[in-house]
Design a protein around this motif. Structure first.
Motif, mmCIF file in Angstrom:
data_model
loop_
_atom_site.group_PDB
_atom_site.id
_atom_site.type_symbol
_atom_site.label_atom_id
_atom_site.label_comp_id
_atom_site.label_asym_id
_atom_site.label_seq_id
_atom_site.Cartn_x
_atom_site.Cartn_y
_atom_site.Cartn_z
ATOM 1 N N THR A 1 0.831 -1.200 0.000
ATOM 2 C CA THR A 1 0.000 0.000 0.000
ATOM 3 C C THR A 1 0.868 1.254 0.000
ATOM 4 O OG1 THR A 1 -1.750 -1.160 1.221
ATOM 5 C CG2 THR A 1 -1.815 1.246 1.238
ATOM 6 N N ALA A 2 1.936 1.238 0.801
ATOM 7 C CA ALA A 2 2.847 2.383 0.851
ATOM 8 C C ALA A 2 3.571 2.564 -0.478
ATOM 9 C CB ALA A 2 3.857 2.197 1.981
ATOM 10 N N VAL A 3 4.032 1.464 -1.072
ATOM 11 C CA VAL A 3 4.762 1.531 -2.338
ATOM 12 C C VAL A 3 3.878 2.117 -3.441
ATOM 13 C CG1 VAL A 3 5.767 0.117 -4.188
ATOM 14 C CG2 VAL A 3 6.385 -0.317 -1.803
ATOM 15 N N VAL A 4 2.630 1.655 -3.508
ATOM 16 C CA VAL A 4 1.713 2.153 -4.532
ATOM 17 C C VAL A 4 1.386 3.626 -4.288
ATOM 18 C CG1 VAL A 4 -0.627 1.948 -5.461
ATOM 19 C CG2 VAL A 4 0.736 -0.115 -5.045
ATOM 20 N N ALA A 5 1.256 4.021 -3.017
ATOM 21 C CA ALA A 5 0.978 5.427 -2.697
ATOM 22 C C ALA A 5 2.124 6.331 -3.159
ATOM 23 C CB ALA A 5 0.753 5.586 -1.196
ATOM 24 N N ILE A 6 3.355 5.889 -2.929
ATOM 25 C CA ILE A 6 4.520 6.667 -3.375
ATOM 26 C C ILE A 6 4.554 6.727 -4.895
ATOM 27 C CG2 ILE A 6 7.038 6.749 -3.428
ATOM 28 C CD1 ILE A 6 7.013 5.380 -0.665
ATOM 29 N N ALA A 7 4.283 5.594 -5.545
ATOM 30 C CA ALA A 7 4.302 5.553 -7.004
ATOM 31 C C ALA A 7 3.265 6.498 -7.597
ATOM 32 C CB ALA A 7 4.051 4.123 -7.485
ATOM 33 N N LYS A 8 2.089 6.538 -7.002
ATOM 34 C CA LYS A 8 1.031 7.435 -7.483
ATOM 35 C C LYS A 8 1.465 8.889 -7.348
ATOM 36 C CE LYS A 8 -3.028 8.641 -8.959
ATOM 37 N NZ LYS A 8 -3.370 8.465 -10.404
ATOM 38 N N ALA A 9 2.080 9.238 -6.228
ATOM 39 C CA ALA A 9 2.560 10.607 -6.029
ATOM 40 C C ALA A 9 3.633 10.956 -7.061
ATOM 41 C CB ALA A 9 3.107 10.774 -4.620
ATOM 42 N N CYS A 10 4.543 10.013 -7.302
ATOM 43 C CA CYS A 10 5.622 10.260 -8.277
ATOM 44 C C CYS A 10 5.067 10.483 -9.680
ATOM 45 C CB CYS A 10 6.597 9.083 -8.294
ATOM 46 S SG CYS A 10 7.632 8.928 -6.827
ATOM 47 N N ASP B 1 11.627 10.128 -11.577
ATOM 48 C CA ASP B 1 11.592 8.787 -12.164
ATOM 49 C C ASP B 1 11.574 7.771 -11.032
ATOM 50 O OD1 ASP B 1 11.753 9.735 -14.790
ATOM 51 O OD2 ASP B 1 13.938 9.800 -14.709
ATOM 52 N N LEU B 2 10.800 6.721 -11.184
ATOM 53 C CA LEU B 2 10.652 5.714 -10.127
ATOM 54 C C LEU B 2 10.851 4.312 -10.669
ATOM 55 C CD1 LEU B 2 9.759 4.746 -7.264
ATOM 56 C CD2 LEU B 2 7.402 4.782 -8.133
ATOM 57 N N VAL B 3 11.677 3.529 -9.959
ATOM 58 C CA VAL B 3 11.830 2.099 -10.239
ATOM 59 C C VAL B 3 11.461 1.333 -8.971
ATOM 60 C CG1 VAL B 3 13.451 0.247 -10.802
ATOM 61 C CG2 VAL B 3 13.647 2.467 -11.948
ATOM 62 N N ILE C 1 1.268 3.956 -15.209
ATOM 63 C CA ILE C 1 0.886 3.816 -13.806
ATOM 64 C C ILE C 1 -0.187 2.744 -13.636
ATOM 65 C CG2 ILE C 1 -0.905 5.600 -13.896
ATOM 66 C CD1 ILE C 1 1.591 4.997 -10.986
ATOM 67 N N SER C 2 -0.946 2.452 -14.690
ATOM 68 C CA SER C 2 -1.996 1.429 -14.621
ATOM 69 C C SER C 2 -1.429 0.040 -14.333
ATOM 70 C CB SER C 2 -2.789 1.395 -15.933
ATOM 71 O OG SER C 2 -1.939 1.128 -17.034
ATOM 72 N N LYS C 3 -0.126 -0.152 -14.561
ATOM 73 C CA LYS C 3 0.499 -1.447 -14.293
ATOM 74 C C LYS C 3 0.373 -1.806 -12.813
ATOM 75 C CE LYS C 3 4.783 -4.056 -15.010
ATOM 76 N NZ LYS C 3 6.197 -4.017 -15.473
ATOM 77 N N LEU C 4 0.388 -0.803 -11.942
ATOM 78 C CA LEU C 4 0.297 -1.058 -10.509
ATOM 79 C C LEU C 4 -1.047 -1.664 -10.133
ATOM 80 C CD1 LEU C 4 2.701 0.992 -10.735
ATOM 81 C CD2 LEU C 4 2.054 1.780 -8.468
ATOM 82 N N THR C 5 -2.129 -1.125 -10.688
ATOM 83 C CA THR C 5 -3.454 -1.639 -10.357
ATOM 84 C C THR C 5 -3.758 -2.934 -11.091
ATOM 85 O OG1 THR C 5 -4.385 -0.184 -12.061
ATOM 86 C CG2 THR C 5 -4.379 0.629 -9.801
ATOM 87 N N ASN C 6 -3.186 -3.111 -12.284
ATOM 88 C CA ASN C 6 -3.476 -4.304 -13.088
ATOM 89 C C ASN C 6 -2.674 -5.532 -12.681
ATOM 90 O OD1 ASN C 6 -5.259 -2.823 -14.626
ATOM 91 N ND2 ASN C 6 -3.746 -2.342 -16.222
ATOM 92 N N MET C 7 -1.451 -5.318 -12.123
ATOM 93 C CA MET C 7 -0.573 -6.461 -11.913
ATOM 94 C C MET C 7 -0.023 -6.625 -10.495
ATOM 95 S SD MET C 7 1.583 -6.604 -15.493
ATOM 96 C CE MET C 7 2.003 -8.310 -15.185
ATOM 97 N N PHE C 8 0.022 -5.552 -9.704
ATOM 98 C CA PHE C 8 0.689 -5.651 -8.409
ATOM 99 C C PHE C 8 -0.058 -6.538 -7.416
ATOM 100 C CE2 PHE C 8 4.013 -3.349 -9.814
ATOM 101 C CZ PHE C 8 4.762 -2.645 -8.883
ATOM 102 N N HIS C 9 -1.355 -6.742 -7.628
ATOM 103 C CA HIS C 9 -2.087 -7.650 -6.736
ATOM 104 C C HIS C 9 -1.679 -9.108 -6.952
ATOM 105 C CE1 HIS C 9 -4.430 -7.897 -10.463
ATOM 106 N NE2 HIS C 9 -4.885 -9.056 -10.023
ATOM 107 N N LEU C 10 -0.938 -9.383 -8.031
ATOM 108 C CA LEU C 10 -0.475 -10.737 -8.320
ATOM 109 C C LEU C 10 0.831 -11.075 -7.598
ATOM 110 C CD1 LEU C 10 -1.110 -10.714 -12.179
ATOM 111 C CD2 LEU C 10 -2.566 -11.733 -10.411
ATOM 112 N N LYS D 1 3.873 9.089 3.210
ATOM 113 C CA LYS D 1 3.535 10.503 3.376
ATOM 114 C C LYS D 1 4.801 11.345 3.497
ATOM 115 C CE LYS D 1 -0.938 9.611 5.590
ATOM 116 N NZ LYS D 1 -1.742 9.763 6.829
ATOM 117 N N THR D 2 5.796 10.822 4.213
ATOM 118 C CA THR D 2 7.062 11.539 4.366
ATOM 119 C C THR D 2 7.764 11.699 3.027
ATOM 120 O OG1 THR D 2 7.355 10.689 6.614
ATOM 121 C CG2 THR D 2 9.311 11.519 5.514
#
Length: 204
Positions: free
Chosen positions: A21-30, A37-39, A76-85, A195-196
């Motif tokens: 949840t934290a990783v996806v939140a940071i990715a969305k902000a980025c 750039d985010l990896v 960014i859609s990759k996070l919602t489409n694949m990260f739950h796997l 958040k930080t």
């Protein structure tokens, strides 16, 4: 920003849910900031037999390094489409995985700040017929890799996601690997990390 996540079996349950949840939140902000750039990478192990449950004769475990998301090429859609796997399993070949992606970690420069954000919950360990990566050998090697990342001018933010079990020994081990600036957080407080980070990026 390179986010590296420990995907070993001990990260399962609430640790995994809160970290993801934290990783996806940071990715969305980025994704909403033009100059970031985010990896996102995950480190674990896999079996040459192709199955995480059954070992065939002659099968062997190997460290696994997964580059799951790169904002320079992925939507960014990759996070919602694949990260739950993605699920946590295997052991923790910490420094071996860092060494494998060393060239992927961007160094800082005059016009670029580089960050390495690490989420982990335990002792580095890995073994097969050829490799014995445990105890001081694994800790010292991980420390060496962390120093190499820091020498590239990268700012390292390392968070230990722990619980009360054997916290004293885990604290000493984690600081040996990541330095005195390593942070220790409960599984329920992973989101404040996001958040930080978001606040720091917005300042930039």
């Amino acid at each position: 920003l390179h986010i590296s996540v420990d995907a070993s079996g001990s990260m399962g349950g609430d640790k995994w849910t809160n970290t993801q949840t934290a990783v996806v939140a940071i990715a969305k902000a980025c994704s909403m900031i033009n100059n970031v750039d985010l990896v996102i990478s995950y480190r674990s192990t896999q079996s040459s037999s192709g199955s995480g449950y059954y070992r065939s004769r002659g099968s062997k475990d190997y460290p696994l390094m997964l580059i799951a998301y790169d904002s320079r090429v992925d939507k960014i859609s990759k996070l919602t489409n694949m990260f739950h796997l993605l699920h946590a399993s295997g052991t923790t070949p910490e420094g071996l995985c860092f060494e494998a992606i060393m060239k992927e970690i961007e160094p800082s420069s005059k016009d670029k700040d580089s960050y390495f954000l690490n989420f982990s919950d335990g002792m580095p360990m890995f073994g097969n017929d050829d490799v014995d990566y445990h105890h001081d050998t694994a800790i010292d090697h991980t420390n060496k890799m962390v120093k190499m990342i820091r020498d590239k001018g990268v700012k390292i933010l390392s968070y230990f996601i722990g619980d009360e079990y054997d916290m004293e020994r885990s604290t000493r081990t984690f600081k040996r690997m990541y330095g005195n600036d390593a942070e220790f957080i409960d599984v329920t407080s992973v989101l404040p990390v996001a958040k930080t980070m978001n606040k720091a990026f917005l300042k930039k």
